[in-house]
Structure formats: structure tokens, C-alpha cells
Design a protein around this motif. Structure first.
Motif, PDB file in Angstrom:
ATOM      1  N   GLN A   7       0.843  -1.189   0.000  1.00 28.53           N
ATOM      2  CA  GLN A   7       0.000   0.000   0.000  1.00 28.53           C
ATOM      3  C   GLN A   7       0.885   1.248   0.000  1.00 28.53           C
ATOM      4  OE1 GLN A   7      -3.409   0.455   2.876  1.00 28.53           O
ATOM      5  NE2 GLN A   7      -1.771   1.409   4.044  1.00 28.53           N
ATOM      6  N   THR A   8       0.437   2.279  -0.691  1.00 24.15           N
ATOM      7  CA  THR A   8       1.237   3.505  -0.735  1.00 24.15           C
ATOM      8  C   THR A   8       0.527   4.670  -0.044  1.00 24.15           C
ATOM      9  OG1 THR A   8       2.354   2.845  -2.760  1.00 24.15           O
ATOM     10  CG2 THR A   8       2.322   5.196  -2.278  1.00 24.15           C
ATOM     11  N   ILE A   9       1.283   5.343   0.802  1.00 23.57           N
ATOM     12  CA  ILE A   9       0.812   6.552   1.473  1.00 23.57           C
ATOM     13  C   ILE A   9       1.653   7.687   0.898  1.00 23.57           C
ATOM     14  CG2 ILE A   9       0.600   7.720   3.706  1.00 23.57           C
ATOM     15  CD1 ILE A   9       0.728   4.805   4.945  1.00 23.57           C
ATOM     16  N   LEU A  10       0.980   8.705   0.400  1.00 23.34           N
ATOM     17  CA  LEU A  10       1.728   9.747  -0.320  1.00 23.34           C
ATOM     18  C   LEU A  10       1.293  11.133   0.118  1.00 23.34           C
ATOM     19  CD1 LEU A  10       2.371   9.912  -4.116  1.00 23.34           C
ATOM     20  CD2 LEU A  10       1.030  11.723  -3.073  1.00 23.34           C
ATOM     21  N   THR A  11       2.253  12.011   0.304  1.00 26.38           N
ATOM     22  CA  THR A  11       1.850  13.395   0.512  1.00 26.38           C
ATOM     23  C   THR A  11       2.856  14.370  -0.069  1.00 26.38           C
ATOM     24  OG1 THR A  11       0.812  14.919   2.070  1.00 26.38           O
ATOM     25  CG2 THR A  11       2.868  13.890   2.798  1.00 26.38           C
ATOM     26  N   GLY A  12       2.356  15.531  -0.460  1.00 33.03           N
ATOM     27  CA  GLY A  12       3.199  16.607  -0.957  1.00 33.03           C
ATOM     28  C   GLY A  12       3.371  17.624   0.150  1.00 33.03           C
ATOM     29  N   ILE A  13       4.601  18.042   0.368  1.00 32.62           N
ATOM     30  CA  ILE A  13       4.823  19.009   1.444  1.00 32.62           C
ATOM     31  C   ILE A  13       5.099  20.375   0.848  1.00 32.62           C
ATOM     32  CG2 ILE A  13       5.593  17.265   3.058  1.00 32.62           C
ATOM     33  CD1 ILE A  13       8.472  18.144   2.558  1.00 32.62           C
ATOM     34  N   ARG A  14       4.397  21.349   1.345  1.00 34.94           N
ATOM     35  CA  ARG A  14       4.593  22.703   0.824  1.00 34.94           C
ATOM     36  C   ARG A  14       5.998  23.170   1.152  1.00 34.94           C
ATOM     37  NH1 ARG A  14      -1.191  25.601   2.371  1.00 34.94           N
ATOM     38  NH2 ARG A  14      -2.313  23.639   2.133  1.00 34.94           N
ATOM     39  N   VAL A  15       6.637  23.757   0.169  1.00 34.30           N
ATOM     40  CA  VAL A  15       7.985  24.277   0.397  1.00 34.30           C
ATOM     41  C   VAL A  15       7.856  25.522   1.260  1.00 34.30           C
ATOM     42  CG1 VAL A  15      10.065  25.182  -0.680  1.00 34.30           C
ATOM     43  CG2 VAL A  15       8.754  23.418  -1.821  1.00 34.30           C
ATOM     44  N   ASN A  16       8.436  25.426   2.417  1.00 31.61           N
ATOM     45  CA  ASN A  16       8.212  26.433   3.422  1.00 31.61           C
ATOM     46  C   ASN A  16       9.535  26.816   4.058  1.00 31.61           C
ATOM     47  OD1 ASN A  16       6.134  27.831   4.551  1.00 31.61           O
ATOM     48  ND2 ASN A  16       5.080  25.988   5.269  1.00 31.61           N
TER      49      ASN A  16
END
Ligand code: TRP
Length: 341
Positions: free
Chosen positions: A6-15
Motif C-alpha cells: 500500500q502507498t501513502i503519499l503526501t506533498g509538502i509545501r515548500v516552506n
């Protein structure tokens, strides 16, 4: 290549600049979630740099990107062969799939996205990237068969769009080319209890702590010196109830400090609240929170300083080499469906 895990994916805002609120409310819950699941799930954490240039083209992207990843590592993200950290623009399949999905998305549905309506609708000067943002986000998710996508509630509508596009494409293909991300109610459950924690502005505790707050002592930045941060805690707005207790509606300032203490100590809120029950002097309580914030920042900053840029780049490059194979294979499948291959 098939994904059996299973894949868990997230994009992190460049901060470049993060507040203690971002750390406790978003970064730490994500790190805990990743560490909990990385034994048997793929964890894809990526920097959506192509999304960043929709609004900010100011020469800070590279430095901020490296710093954001250092923050994840300093916050305790554990690396293993299931954890992938990569840059969106280094995997060209994201852009290519976004284009193909553009040909499946309708003006009507994309125009209904709240973020677009708030940021750009109706203005001639709005760049097309702002409009198309959710389609690129769908590509980010669908390339990797991601089932769970931990994001804030403001992104749920984009997840629903992703599901719609996946379903439409699968229908066209006559088979399950894309895994549908879980429905948003299930996503919320998956993210669990840590989700939705909002650290408040120290001076105006009715509001969320925000890096754009005008008053410096409203917010604790991860780059504040530990001493300066401690002073900000000491000057936090409280109330005249004179009881240390958790009551967000009547004592938001004190409740916020209890919340901060609980999260920094890793002790349940109820336990921390019980420890302070009966205390009527806020000075003593604030001093304890200030001490905790100070110790946290000193430790966190030392960890960040220990990670070199080269180390971060090595992690990125290794992950990019791996995930690009998965992304490229998925893209080829899609290209075949639409007749490009
Ligand atoms: N839109 C997300 C945000 O603003 C960032 C993002 C881009 C993202 N692509 C994604 C998140 C894919 C999850 C999955 O926070």
C-alpha cells in the motif's frame, strides 16, 4: 512494475519559515504517521516544486526545499527502503500525466475547485497554473497508486477530483489502470486523532498561529532563538479565570499552552491537564511551558544543523532514481490507453 505494498503519499509545501504551529499541527503528525506505517507501506513524501512556481518565483525555492526536508528529518522521520523523498520536477512523468489528465478533466469541474475560486477565478491576470493546479495534484497521486493521501481538509476537494479523474480514466481504459485514493471520510480516519490540531496565536488565541501575523510575539518560528521563544511564551495572552484548565472557548490562551506542552512532552492532553489542576498562578505554568519550548527549539535546531545539504541531496537523488521507474511504468500504461504508444 506492480506495487504490492500500500502507498501513502503526501506533498509538502515548500516552506522556508515554519511556525511551532506548523511543526506540531502538520509536520509531527505526518512524521508519526510515516514512521508508524513505513514497516509495511510505501511512504512517498515529495516536494511539489512545480506547484510552488505557480505563485512564488523569487529565487528561494532551492534553499527552502532543502530546509523543508531537513525539518522532516529533524522531526524524526525514519528512513528505510520503503520511504521515498523526492522532488516533483525531477520526475517528468508528473507533468506528462498531468497533461493527459487535462484531456479528461472538464472546465466545469476544475472551475468549481474552491482554492481556484478564492485565488484566481474571474481575473484576467490569473495564471493558468492556478487553475490547473488540482490536475497536476491528481497526477502526483495517481502515478504511484496511492491509497492514502494525508492532507489538510482544504485539499479534500482536490482528492475528490482525483478520484473522479481516476474513475473516468479507468472506465475509458476498461480496466483499473489507476488505484482510486480512499474517500475523504476514510482519509480523515486514517490520519487519526492528531489531525486537526490548531496551535493558536499567542497574542490572539482565538486565531490560528500564523507566520504572517504582524506581531512577532504572536508566533514562534522554528528559527527563533530558544531564549526569544521562551520570552514569547511568557508574554502570551491568558485570562483572569486563574485556573489552569482546558477550556478552549473561555480560556483559549491557557488551553493553547496546555496543548503545546502536551505535544512537546508527548503526553496526552488529559494527563498534562490533570498535572496542572488546582494551580492558580499562571506565572509558574507559563514558565514550565517556556522551558519546554526552549529545550525543544535548542534540540531541534541542533539536529537541523547536523544535516548537510549534501546528505539531503543524496537522499533525494536515490529516491528519485527509484520512484521514477514506478512513475514511468504507470505513464507508459496510460500512454498506451490513449494511443500515444
Ligand atoms: N496541494 C497540497 C497542499 O497545498 C500539496 C500537494 C501537491 C499535494 N500535490 C500533492 C498533497 C499530492 C498531496 C498529494 O498542501
Amino acid at each position: 512494475m506492480t506495487n504490492t505494498k500500500q502507498t501513502i503519499l503526501t506533498g509538502i509545501r515548500v516552506n522556508g519559515e515554519m511556525t511551532l504551529g506548523n511543526h506540531l499541527g502538520a509536520l509531527l503528525p505526518m512524521v508519526r504517521l510515516a514512521n508508524k506505517h513505513s514497516v509495511n507501506s510505501n511512504i512517498n513524501i515529495f516536494v511539489p516544486d512545480l506547484h510552488t512556481i505557480i505563485s512564488d518565483i523569487d529565487g528561494t525555492l532551492q534553499a527552502n526545499l532543502i530546509k523543508s526536508i531537513k525539518y522532516y528529518l529533524a522531526a524524526g522521520l525514519k528512513l528505510n527502503q520503503n520511504v521515498h523523498i523526492y522532488r516533483q520536477s525531477y520526475i517528468p512523468a508528473h507533468s506528462e500525466l498531468a497533461w493527459i489528465l487535462n484531456c479528461f478533466a472538464t472546465m466545469g469541474e476544475v472551475s468549481r475547485m474552491i482554492q481556484y475560486k478564492e485565488k484566481g477565478e474571474g481575473k484576467d491576470s490569473t495564471n493558468v497554473g492556478i487553475f490547473d493546479y488540482p490536475v497536476l495534484m491528481a497526477a502526483d497521486i495517481l502515478l504511484y497508486d496511492a491509497r492514502y493521501v494525508p492532507v489538510g481538509e482544504d485539499q479534500f476537494q482536490h482528492l475528490e477530483l482525483t478520484r473522479d479523474l481516476a474513475e473516468r480514466f479507468n472506465h475509458r481504459a476498461g480496466r483499473e489502470v489507476f488505484v482510486l485514493p480512499a474517500p475523504t471520510a476514510e482519509q480523515a480516519k486514517f490520519m487519526g486523532a492528531n489531525d486537526g490540531i490548531r496551535i493558536r496565536d499567542l497574542q490572539n488565541p482565538e486565531r490560528k498561529m500564523s507566520k504572517s501575523a504582524a506581531a512577532e510575539n504572536s508566533k514562534i518560528m522554528l528559527s527563533d532563538t530558544p531564549e526569544a521563544a521562551a520570552k514569547k511564551v511568557m508574554s502570551a495572552t491568558t485570562d483572569s479565570v486563574n485556573k489552569v484548565q482546558f477550556d478552549m472557548s473561555n480560556q483559549p490562551g491557557i488551553s493553547n499552552l496546555l496543548q503545546i506542552l502536551s505535544l512537546l512532552q508527548g503526553i496526552p492532553l488529559a494527563t498534562v491537564t490533570a498535572e496542572w489542576a488546582g494551580v492558580t498562578q499562571y506565572g509558574e505554568f507559563k514558565a514550565a511551558v517556556a522551558e519546554e519550548v526552549k529545550a525543544f527549539l535548542a534540540d531541534f535546531q541542533a539536529r537541523v544543523a547536523e544535516i548537510s545539504d549534501r546528505e539531503v541531496l543524496d537522499i533525494l537523488e536515490e529516491s528519485e532514481a527509484e520512484v521514477s521507474k514506478i512513475a514511468q511504468a504507470k505513464l507508459l500504461e496510460v500512454q498506451k490507453v490513449v494511443g500515444l504508444r
